[in-house]
Write a protein that holds these residues in place. Structure first.
Motif, PDB file in Angstrom:
ATOM      1  N   UNK A   1      -7.250  13.539  28.397  1.00  0.00           N
ATOM      2  CA  UNK A   1      -6.720  12.573  27.443  1.00  0.00           C
ATOM      3  C   UNK A   1      -5.727  11.641  28.125  1.00  0.00           C
ATOM      4  N   UNK A   2      -5.769  10.382  27.729  1.00  0.00           N
ATOM      5  CA  UNK A   2      -4.665   9.510  28.073  1.00  0.00           C
ATOM      6  C   UNK A   2      -3.516   9.880  27.143  1.00  0.00           C
ATOM      7  N   UNK A   3      -2.402  10.221  27.737  1.00  0.00           N
ATOM      8  CA  UNK A   3      -1.308  10.828  26.983  1.00  0.00           C
ATOM      9  C   UNK A   3      -0.870   9.976  25.788  1.00  0.00           C
ATOM     10  N   UNK A   4      -0.691   8.676  25.985  1.00  0.00           N
ATOM     11  CA  UNK A   4      -0.219   7.847  24.874  1.00  0.00           C
ATOM     12  C   UNK A   4      -1.234   7.790  23.736  1.00  0.00           C
TER      13      UNK A   4
ATOM     14  N   UNK B   1      -3.583  10.223  22.827  1.00  0.00           N
ATOM     15  CA  UNK B   1      -3.667  11.455  22.043  1.00  0.00           C
ATOM     16  C   UNK B   1      -2.429  11.621  21.170  1.00  0.00           C
ATOM     17  N   UNK B   2      -1.273  11.231  21.684  1.00  0.00           N
ATOM     18  CA  UNK B   2      -0.055  11.344  20.873  1.00  0.00           C
ATOM     19  C   UNK B   2      -0.089  10.382  19.684  1.00  0.00           C
ATOM     20  N   UNK B   3      -0.678   9.206  19.870  1.00  0.00           N
ATOM     21  CA  UNK B   3      -0.774   8.228  18.792  1.00  0.00           C
ATOM     22  C   UNK B   3      -1.566   8.762  17.610  1.00  0.00           C
ATOM     23  N   UNK B   4      -2.546   9.616  17.875  1.00  0.00           N
ATOM     24  CA  UNK B   4      -3.450  10.065  16.822  1.00  0.00           C
ATOM     25  C   UNK B   4      -3.224  11.515  16.399  1.00  0.00           C
ATOM     26  N   UNK B   5      -2.064  12.059  16.763  1.00  0.00           N
ATOM     27  CA  UNK B   5      -1.715  13.403  16.317  1.00  0.00           C
ATOM     28  C   UNK B   5      -0.699  13.328  15.183  1.00  0.00           C
ATOM     29  N   UNK B   6      -0.812  14.260  14.251  1.00  0.00           N
ATOM     30  CA  UNK B   6       0.169  14.424  13.180  1.00  0.00           C
ATOM     31  C   UNK B   6       0.615  15.877  13.148  1.00  0.00           C
ATOM     32  N   UNK B   7       1.898  16.131  12.889  1.00  0.00           N
ATOM     33  CA  UNK B   7       2.363  17.519  12.805  1.00  0.00           C
ATOM     34  C   UNK B   7       1.842  18.206  11.547  1.00  0.00           C
ATOM     35  N   UNK B   8       1.884  19.551  11.580  1.00  0.00           N
ATOM     36  CA  UNK B   8       1.578  20.340  10.385  1.00  0.00           C
ATOM     37  C   UNK B   8       0.118  20.624  10.146  1.00  0.00           C
ATOM     38  N   UNK B   9      -0.736  20.487  11.168  1.00  0.00           N
ATOM     39  CA  UNK B   9      -2.172  20.766  10.992  1.00  0.00           C
ATOM     40  C   UNK B   9      -2.566  22.031  11.739  1.00  0.00           C
ATOM     41  N   UNK B  10      -3.487  22.811  11.130  1.00  0.00           N
ATOM     42  CA  UNK B  10      -4.025  23.973  11.835  1.00  0.00           C
ATOM     43  C   UNK B  10      -5.077  23.493  12.831  1.00  0.00           C
ATOM     44  N   UNK B  11      -5.567  24.376  13.722  1.00  0.00           N
ATOM     45  CA  UNK B  11      -6.500  23.910  14.772  1.00  0.00           C
ATOM     46  C   UNK B  11      -7.752  23.236  14.236  1.00  0.00           C
ATOM     47  N   UNK B  12      -8.305  23.735  13.156  1.00  0.00           N
ATOM     48  CA  UNK B  12      -9.585  23.219  12.655  1.00  0.00           C
ATOM     49  C   UNK B  12      -9.403  21.879  11.961  1.00  0.00           C
ATOM     50  N   UNK B  13      -8.379  21.766  11.111  1.00  0.00           N
ATOM     51  CA  UNK B  13      -8.133  20.478  10.459  1.00  0.00           C
ATOM     52  C   UNK B  13      -7.639  19.452  11.470  1.00  0.00           C
TER      53      UNK B  13
END
Length: 525
Positions: free
Chosen positions: A451-454, A456-468
């Motif tokens: 992953x390009x670090x910036x 993957x971080x742009x499209x991550x949100x906290x509070x999700x389990x692995x599957x969601x």
């Protein structure tokens, strides 16, 4: 009667401890006894005790490249101990020896060699692993250096004072020569009286060029008593190629100076780690790191990942980060079929804190943020390696990502039931294999992906389990401009040796092989 105590904060190079107990045969050996430390390089006695009898003990620190012996009153040897870098060395000794074994024939420079009896570079040169230019400024120590290395074709001695700018400068000397420096304050920290000599110097850059290594300098060792940071930050990468590994003495630097030189090194893409009196800086030739992401409740799967990383990953080429929740690396001690195993000291740990399964993405984000490279190869603890990833393949994949401004490249096999993988052929090839365009569907995969670090971080949100996280993350990516690819290759356990925290069929097949391989290595090597 002789035992070795491993390196510690108090004794960074370990300690030899000798005690006259009742284990010797009084019919053969007669007191009093003498405990001696003899250097392996020049054969000289570095230190010896006074006469010792039953119940007496003595110890010696800094036993590198030495042999310890106990003699009786007749001169007969009662017992011996001999330094072995792999068994007794601190981290800097072991890391440099390992690097030399993997980069045989590499040329480099050691500045501030003293008489050549100590230093991480000594054993690799004596064993013929590397070629070296050995540089010493002081007359007496240089003459001893020449005598110690005159019969080695892979060692070239140079008498010269090295500075950052090559100016004429005052040089301060003490009686033993170990603290000689261009810094008077430094020498006075150890001795009340110093001698001052006006010396011509050459710059480190000019030294490298004079040795003909401006395009071929692979390693650099500095022990220059208080100006190591100045020499490092004087390196001009428009004139000389930066070395792949630097070991320098950081003992005599203030915290501010330590911080400044590390910032400079990190700006040049070095990974730095302090080890006792020294700091190790390894050039990350790719702006890429491997991140292994896990949770503490999956600890039973860590062993196989550590074992296979040892077998199939070059820690000196691409750094490894191990992101778990709370358990410290120093507390990870495993039993491998009766042998104690600890993870390789070069693995860097990230502690993300404890969460429930809904905190998976929160820990994911925290871990990714702490990896300093532009690209992150993400894996999880159940993806035990089965073979090496070719270094040239990784170089070419990163070049491809730079050339096409890719957001990610999945580097794993598309299994027959991965229905969500929607890939299309492209006109790009890497290592003769066609690159596939990720055309939608499961864009965010927790399988091995660069992953390009910036991104993957742009499209991550906290509070999700692995599957969601995979499902919702893929939706977020599909709604934005994206440029994701797939390189189809099988190099680790897929789908993995764990299935939702339980052992999988692949674990049953592979785990005993991995355990036996590591067990044999621990017992036989």
């Amino acid at each position: 009667m002789i035992r070795f105590e491993q390196p510690s904060d108090e004794n960074p190079f370990g300690r030899i401890f000798a005690e006259i107990d009742n284990s010797y045969n009084p019919k053969i050996f007669q007191p009093p006894f003498i405990f001696q430390i003899i250097n392996d390089i020049d054969g000289k006695i570095k230190w010896e005790s006074s006469e010792m009898t039953a119940g007496w003990w003595a110890n010696y620190v800094e036993p590198c490249n030495s042999e310890a012996i106990i003699k009786d009153s007749k001169g007969d040897i009662v017992c011996t101990w001999k330094w072995d870098t792999n068994k007794h060395g601190d981290k800097s000794h072991k890391v440099f020896l390992d690097w030399c074994q993997k980069n045989k024939g590499s040329k480099g420079i050691a500045v501030g060699t003293h008489d050549g009896t100590t230093g991480e570079w000594v054993v690799p040169i004596m064993d013929g692993l590397i070629e070296a230019y050995l540089v010493e400024a002081s007359d007496k120590q240089y003459n001893e250096l020449v005598n110690n290395y005159k019969n080695l074709s892979n060692a070239h001695t140079i008498q010269s004072l090295i500075t950052s700018d090559g100016s004429e400068i005052e040089f301060y000397e003490s009686d033993d020569g170990f603290t000689n420096s261009v810094s008077k304050e430094h020498v006075l920290n150890y001795y009340n009286e110093v001698r001052t000599v006006l010396k011509k110097s050459i710059s480190l850059n000019d030294l490298i060029i004079q040795c003909g290594l401006q395009n071929d300098l692979k390693w650099l060792h500095l022990d220059v008593e208080g100006i190591d940071d100045e020499l490092i930050m004087s390196l001009d990468d428009t004139k000389v190629k930066l070395p792949e590994i630097i070991i320098y003495e950081s003992l005599n630097l203030t915290e501010e100076r330590k911080s400044n030189v590390i910032k400079w090194l990190e700006s040049k893409n070095y990974q730095c780690e302090e080890s006792g009196w020294n700091t190790i800086a390894i050039l990350n030739k790719l702006d890429l790191s491997l991140l292994v992401h896990t949770c503490d409740s999956y600890e039973r799967f860590w062993g196989g990942m550590f074992y296979t990383l040892d077998s199939y990953w070059d820690y000196n080429y691409i750094p490894v980060y191990f992101a778990n929740e709370e358990k410290k690396m120093s507390d990870i001690i495993m039993d491998c079929k009766g042998s104690e195993y600890k993870p390789d000291v070069r693995i860097k740990q990230i502690l993300t804190g404890k969460t429930d399964r809904n905190g998976f993405s929160t820990r994911f984000i925290d871990a990714i943020k702490q990896v300093p490279s532009k690209y992150v190869l993400y894996m999880q603890e159940d993806m035990w390696l089965k073979r090496n990833l070719d270094k040239e393949l990784l170089v070419d994949l990163i070049k491809f990502m730079d050339d096409v401004n890719a957001d990610s490249v999945r580097i794993h096999a598309k299994l027959f039931y991965y229905d969500g993988y929607n890939v299309e052929p492209t006109d790009y090839f890497v290592k003769g294999q066609r690159m596939l365009k990720n055309a939608g569907g499961d864009i965010l995969s927790h399988n091995a992906t660069i992953w390009r670090k910036d991104y993957i971080l742009k499209h991550q949100l906290p509070g999700e389990d692995p599957w969601s996280n995979e499902e919702e993350g893929s939706k977020r990516m599909s709604l934005d401009n994206n440029n994701n690819y797939h390189y189809n290759i099988h190099w680790y356990c897929q789908p993995g040796i764990a299935d939702k925290g339980e052992i999988s069929q692949e674990f049953v097949i592979y785990a005993h092989i991995v355990d036996e391989m590591k067990s044999m290595e621990l017992k036989m090597n």
